[in-house]
Write a protein that holds these residues in place. Structure first.
Motif, PDB file in Angstrom:
ATOM      1  N   TRP A   1      39.481  43.920  29.989  1.00 16.45           N
ATOM      2  CA  TRP A   1      38.253  43.736  30.833  1.00 16.45           C
ATOM      3  C   TRP A   1      37.592  42.384  30.192  1.00 16.45           C
ATOM      4  CZ3 TRP A   1      39.094  49.070  29.625  1.00 16.45           C
ATOM      5  CH2 TRP A   1      39.453  49.742  30.666  1.00 16.45           C
ATOM      6  N   TRP A   2      37.192  41.465  31.095  1.00 16.30           N
ATOM      7  CA  TRP A   2      36.484  40.406  30.486  1.00 16.30           C
ATOM      8  C   TRP A   2      35.204  40.495  31.058  1.00 16.30           C
ATOM      9  CZ3 TRP A   2      37.532  34.834  32.779  1.00 16.30           C
ATOM     10  CH2 TRP A   2      36.779  33.838  32.172  1.00 16.30           C
ATOM     11  N   ILE A   3      33.930  40.436  30.320  1.00 17.35           N
ATOM     12  CA  ILE A   3      32.697  40.738  30.940  1.00 17.35           C
ATOM     13  C   ILE A   3      31.777  39.591  30.214  1.00 17.35           C
ATOM     14  CG2 ILE A   3      30.591  41.921  30.674  1.00 17.35           C
ATOM     15  CD1 ILE A   3      33.597  43.409  29.512  1.00 17.35           C
ATOM     16  N   ALA A   4      31.171  38.495  31.398  1.00 16.13           N
ATOM     17  CA  ALA A   4      30.685  37.257  31.014  1.00 16.13           C
ATOM     18  C   ALA A   4      29.452  37.082  31.826  1.00 16.13           C
ATOM     19  CB  ALA A   4      31.812  36.266  31.267  1.00 16.13           C
ATOM     20  N   SER A   5      28.600  36.222  31.123  1.00 18.08           N
ATOM     21  CA  SER A   5      27.246  35.769  32.063  1.00 18.08           C
ATOM     22  C   SER A   5      27.623  34.613  32.824  1.00 18.08           C
ATOM     23  CB  SER A   5      26.228  35.577  30.877  1.00 18.08           C
ATOM     24  OG  SER A   5      26.648  34.435  30.221  1.00 18.08           O
ATOM     25  N   ASP A   6      26.658  34.285  33.616  1.00 15.42           N
ATOM     26  CA  ASP A   6      26.614  32.889  34.180  1.00 15.42           C
ATOM     27  C   ASP A   6      27.120  31.735  33.507  1.00 15.42           C
ATOM     28  OD1 ASP A   6      26.265  34.065  36.995  1.00 15.42           O
ATOM     29  OD2 ASP A   6      24.149  33.766  36.801  1.00 15.42           O
ATOM     30  N   ALA A   7      26.301  31.602  32.314  1.00 17.72           N
ATOM     31  CA  ALA A   7      26.341  30.595  31.427  1.00 17.72           C
ATOM     32  C   ALA A   7      27.898  30.478  30.859  1.00 17.72           C
ATOM     33  CB  ALA A   7      25.280  30.560  30.260  1.00 17.72           C
ATOM     34  N   GLN A   8      28.279  31.723  30.423  1.00 15.69           N
ATOM     35  CA  GLN A   8      29.825  31.713  29.752  1.00 15.69           C
ATOM     36  C   GLN A   8      30.774  31.289  30.766  1.00 15.69           C
ATOM     37  OE1 GLN A   8      29.111  35.841  28.428  1.00 15.69           O
ATOM     38  NE2 GLN A   8      28.911  34.973  26.297  1.00 15.69           N
ATOM     39  N   LEU A   9      30.582  31.395  32.017  1.00 16.95           N
ATOM     40  CA  LEU A   9      31.650  31.322  33.046  1.00 16.95           C
ATOM     41  C   LEU A   9      31.623  29.692  33.068  1.00 16.95           C
ATOM     42  CD1 LEU A   9      31.460  34.058  35.532  1.00 16.95           C
ATOM     43  CD2 LEU A   9      33.195  33.836  33.813  1.00 16.95           C
ATOM     44  N   GLU A  10      30.450  29.242  33.322  1.00 13.96           N
ATOM     45  CA  GLU A  10      30.157  27.582  33.499  1.00 13.96           C
ATOM     46  C   GLU A  10      30.685  27.017  32.259  1.00 13.96           C
ATOM     47  OE1 GLU A  10      26.122  27.543  34.372  1.00 13.96           O
ATOM     48  OE2 GLU A  10      26.289  28.822  36.179  1.00 13.96           O
ATOM     49  N   GLN A  11      31.071  27.740  31.205  1.00 14.84           N
ATOM     50  CA  GLN A  11      31.446  26.824  30.114  1.00 14.84           C
ATOM     51  C   GLN A  11      32.928  27.265  29.631  1.00 14.84           C
ATOM     52  OE1 GLN A  11      28.871  28.154  26.755  1.00 14.84           O
ATOM     53  NE2 GLN A  11      26.939  27.170  27.792  1.00 14.84           N
ATOM     54  N   SER A  12      33.620  28.002  30.704  1.00 19.59           N
ATOM     55  CA  SER A  12      34.992  28.052  30.566  1.00 19.59           C
ATOM     56  C   SER A  12      35.957  27.524  31.540  1.00 19.59           C
ATOM     57  CB  SER A  12      35.010  29.886  30.863  1.00 19.59           C
ATOM     58  OG  SER A  12      34.145  30.501  29.848  1.00 19.59           O
ATOM     59  N   ALA A  13      35.698  26.203  31.621  1.00 20.60           N
ATOM     60  CA  ALA A  13      36.672  25.395  32.734  1.00 20.60           C
ATOM     61  C   ALA A  13      38.102  25.320  32.289  1.00 20.60           C
ATOM     62  CB  ALA A  13      35.886  24.135  33.006  1.00 20.60           C
ATOM     63  N   ALA A  14      38.141  25.118  31.012  1.00 22.17           N
ATOM     64  CA  ALA A  14      39.463  25.130  30.395  1.00 22.17           C
ATOM     65  C   ALA A  14      40.124  26.346  30.473  1.00 22.17           C
ATOM     66  CB  ALA A  14      39.610  24.788  28.839  1.00 22.17           C
ATOM     67  N   LEU A  15      39.648  27.466  30.287  1.00 16.75           N
ATOM     68  CA  LEU A  15      40.316  28.728  30.634  1.00 16.75           C
ATOM     69  C   LEU A  15      40.691  28.955  31.917  1.00 16.75           C
ATOM     70  CD1 LEU A  15      40.932  31.526  29.333  1.00 16.75           C
ATOM     71  CD2 LEU A  15      38.515  32.215  29.580  1.00 16.75           C
ATOM     72  N   ALA A  16      39.842  28.649  32.795  1.00 20.29           N
ATOM     73  CA  ALA A  16      40.556  28.557  34.507  1.00 20.29           C
ATOM     74  C   ALA A  16      41.874  27.970  34.471  1.00 20.29           C
ATOM     75  CB  ALA A  16      39.298  27.945  35.269  1.00 20.29           C
ATOM     76  N   GLN A  17      42.064  27.069  33.859  1.00 22.52           N
ATOM     77  CA  GLN A  17      43.396  26.343  34.099  1.00 22.52           C
ATOM     78  C   GLN A  17      44.548  27.007  33.614  1.00 22.52           C
ATOM     79  OE1 GLN A  17      43.188  23.847  36.276  1.00 22.52           O
ATOM     80  NE2 GLN A  17      41.085  24.338  36.226  1.00 22.52           N
ATOM     81  N   THR A  18      44.197  28.164  32.689  1.00 22.01           N
ATOM     82  CA  THR A  18      45.383  29.174  32.146  1.00 22.01           C
ATOM     83  C   THR A  18      45.798  30.165  32.743  1.00 22.01           C
ATOM     84  OG1 THR A  18      44.034  29.985  30.859  1.00 22.01           O
ATOM     85  CG2 THR A  18      44.900  28.056  30.003  1.00 22.01           C
ATOM     86  N   LEU A  19      44.928  30.328  34.077  1.00 20.10           N
ATOM     87  CA  LEU A  19      44.822  31.433  34.716  1.00 20.10           C
ATOM     88  C   LEU A  19      45.418  31.341  36.109  1.00 20.10           C
ATOM     89  CD1 LEU A  19      41.127  32.814  33.760  1.00 20.10           C
ATOM     90  CD2 LEU A  19      43.382  33.904  32.957  1.00 20.10           C
ATOM     91  N   GLY A  20      45.804  32.476  36.859  1.00 19.47           N
ATOM     92  CA  GLY A  20      46.076  32.498  38.100  1.00 19.47           C
ATOM     93  C   GLY A  20      45.383  33.608  38.857  1.00 19.47           C
ATOM     94  N   LEU A  21      44.798  33.396  40.115  1.00 19.12           N
ATOM     95  CA  LEU A  21      43.817  34.257  40.649  1.00 19.12           C
ATOM     96  C   LEU A  21      44.551  35.419  41.283  1.00 19.12           C
ATOM     97  CD1 LEU A  21      40.741  34.655  41.520  1.00 19.12           C
ATOM     98  CD2 LEU A  21      41.363  33.588  43.532  1.00 19.12           C
ATOM     99  N   ALA A  22      44.075  36.661  41.018  1.00 15.67           N
ATOM    100  CA  ALA A  22      44.675  37.933  41.430  1.00 15.67           C
ATOM    101  C   ALA A  22      43.763  38.832  42.254  1.00 15.67           C
ATOM    102  CB  ALA A  22      45.345  38.738  40.444  1.00 15.67           C
ATOM    103  N   SER A  23      44.171  39.600  42.928  1.00 15.47           N
ATOM    104  CA  SER A  23      43.091  40.541  43.697  1.00 15.47           C
ATOM    105  C   SER A  23      42.715  41.764  42.943  1.00 15.47           C
ATOM    106  CB  SER A  23      43.906  40.916  44.693  1.00 15.47           C
ATOM    107  OG  SER A  23      45.096  41.970  44.383  1.00 15.47           O
ATOM    108  N   ALA A  24      41.427  42.172  43.447  1.00 17.49           N
ATOM    109  CA  ALA A  24      41.003  43.298  42.440  1.00 17.49           C
ATOM    110  C   ALA A  24      41.836  44.526  42.750  1.00 17.49           C
ATOM    111  CB  ALA A  24      39.643  43.723  43.168  1.00 17.49           C
ATOM    112  N   GLU A  25      42.580  44.757  43.837  1.00 18.36           N
ATOM    113  CA  GLU A  25      43.363  45.776  44.045  1.00 18.36           C
ATOM    114  C   GLU A  25      44.629  45.862  43.131  1.00 18.36           C
ATOM    115  OE1 GLU A  25      42.200  43.890  46.424  1.00 18.36           O
ATOM    116  OE2 GLU A  25      41.199  45.204  47.551  1.00 18.36           O
TER     117      GLU A  25
END
Length: 334
Positions: A168-192
């Protein structure tokens, strides 16, 4: 949904998968008495929880029936009473009522409870994919229920039914906005997709449709470190302890799948379960379900006697068949 998640490309293979979980929300408790107050309200040992860990917990009525299950962890040590001393992650559909009810019992205690604007996501990776993820995020917790605070947010190692690592990854708006590099290592999945893995791991999330229905043992909370039998009193403690020490638990939560793509997972919570071999009254009830690419995963409470030979059906004796499958922990007495 936060713009960060929209920046994650949809790619099903080769990288860790990230699923935004808008059905989960976080609340905090602040104040000098926050931990002792919640210690007296929840099934978990709040004051004894290690600083680097999280745990499941339940909140019960006086009759021992669950009003909520939550993942909880302690806040970082702080000099100010205004800093959060406790975090709880719960289903969004009951969070407002839960905070309101807990607040009714604060009385003169120095504690304030409130929802907070944090985003919850589920991240899942194979051991090989985890290396690229950690290169961007930092060293992640590997032991189940271990917790780490990183610049990108709080990461809690979640139980898994297979070799995959889950957080589980819990983050604030500011933390997500500073995580651009992390987004490039991920693939988007559904909540289901994430929820189906939660169900396979045997994690019970009580929602609005299943409040005041189950005691902790019938959703296996005692089997997955969600109940302390040594911590002292909390609402419903006598009922929960009596069932434990007298060995009278004859109903447990089981896992199964349904091959019916038309079923909507959220709508199944609270639906009755029947045994076609024993027509008559329902033998159980759905705790939670998720439809992931046409396969419905379901956690359901039932009698131990109905497992594993029962011809389990959803909603009616001639309803869709539930194919029972093992959980990663035992639900039967040794």
């Amino acid at each position: 949904m936060h713009a960060f998640y929209a920046s994650i490309p949809v790619r099903a293979e080769g990288c860790a998968q990230c699923a935004p979980l808008e059905d989960l929300t976080v609340f905090t408790a602040t104040g000098a008495d926050a931990l002792t107050f919640l210690h007296g309200q929840l099934t978990q040992d709040v004051t004894g929880l290690p600083a680097d860990a999280a745990r499941l917990a339940g909140y019960c009525t006086a009759k021992g029936r669950l009003l909520a299950t939550l993942v909880m962890w302690r806040g970082a040590a702080a000099d100010s009473d205004d800093a959060p001393q406790f975090y709880g992650m719960v289903r969004q559909d009951l969070s407002q009522a839960l905070v309101k009810r807990l607040s009714m019992f604060v009385l003169r205690a120095k504690v304030k409870l409130a929802a907070v604007p944090l985003h919850v996501a589920g991240v899942q990776a194979t051991p090989e994919q985890a290396a690229a993820l950690e290169a961007a995020a930092g060293a992640l917790p590997r032991a189940v229920w271990q917790r780490t605070d990183l610049p990108s947010g709080t990461w809690i190692a979640a139980p898994s039914a297979d070799e995959r690592l889950r957080w589980w990854w819990i983050a604030s708006d500011a933390q997500l906005e500073q995580s651009a590099a992390l987004a490039q290592t991920l693939g988007l999945a559904s909540a289901e997709h994430w929820q189906a893995a939660d169900l396979a791991a045997g994690i019970p999330w009580i929602g609005a449709a299943t409040q005041d229905v189950f005691i902790p043992q019938t959703v296996n909370l005692d089997l997955i470190q969600g109940v302390s039998f040594t911590k002292g009193c909390y609402p419903g403690q006598e009922v929960v302890a009596r069932s434990h020490y007298r060995g009278t638990v004859k109903r447990r939560m089981a896992f199964g799948t349904i091959a019916d793509a038309s079923l909507q997972g959220p709508a199944l919570a609270g639906v009755d379960v029947f045994d076609a071999a024993q027509p008559g009254e329902a033998i159980g009830r759905v705790v939670q379900a998720a439809n992931d690419q046409g396969v419905v995963s379901v956690l359901f409470e039932t009698t131990l006697a109905a497992l594993p030979e029962g011809d389990l059906r959803l909603s009616a004796v001639d309803g869709p068949r539930i194919a029972a499958a093992p959980l990663p922990y035992s639900i039967t007495p040794d």
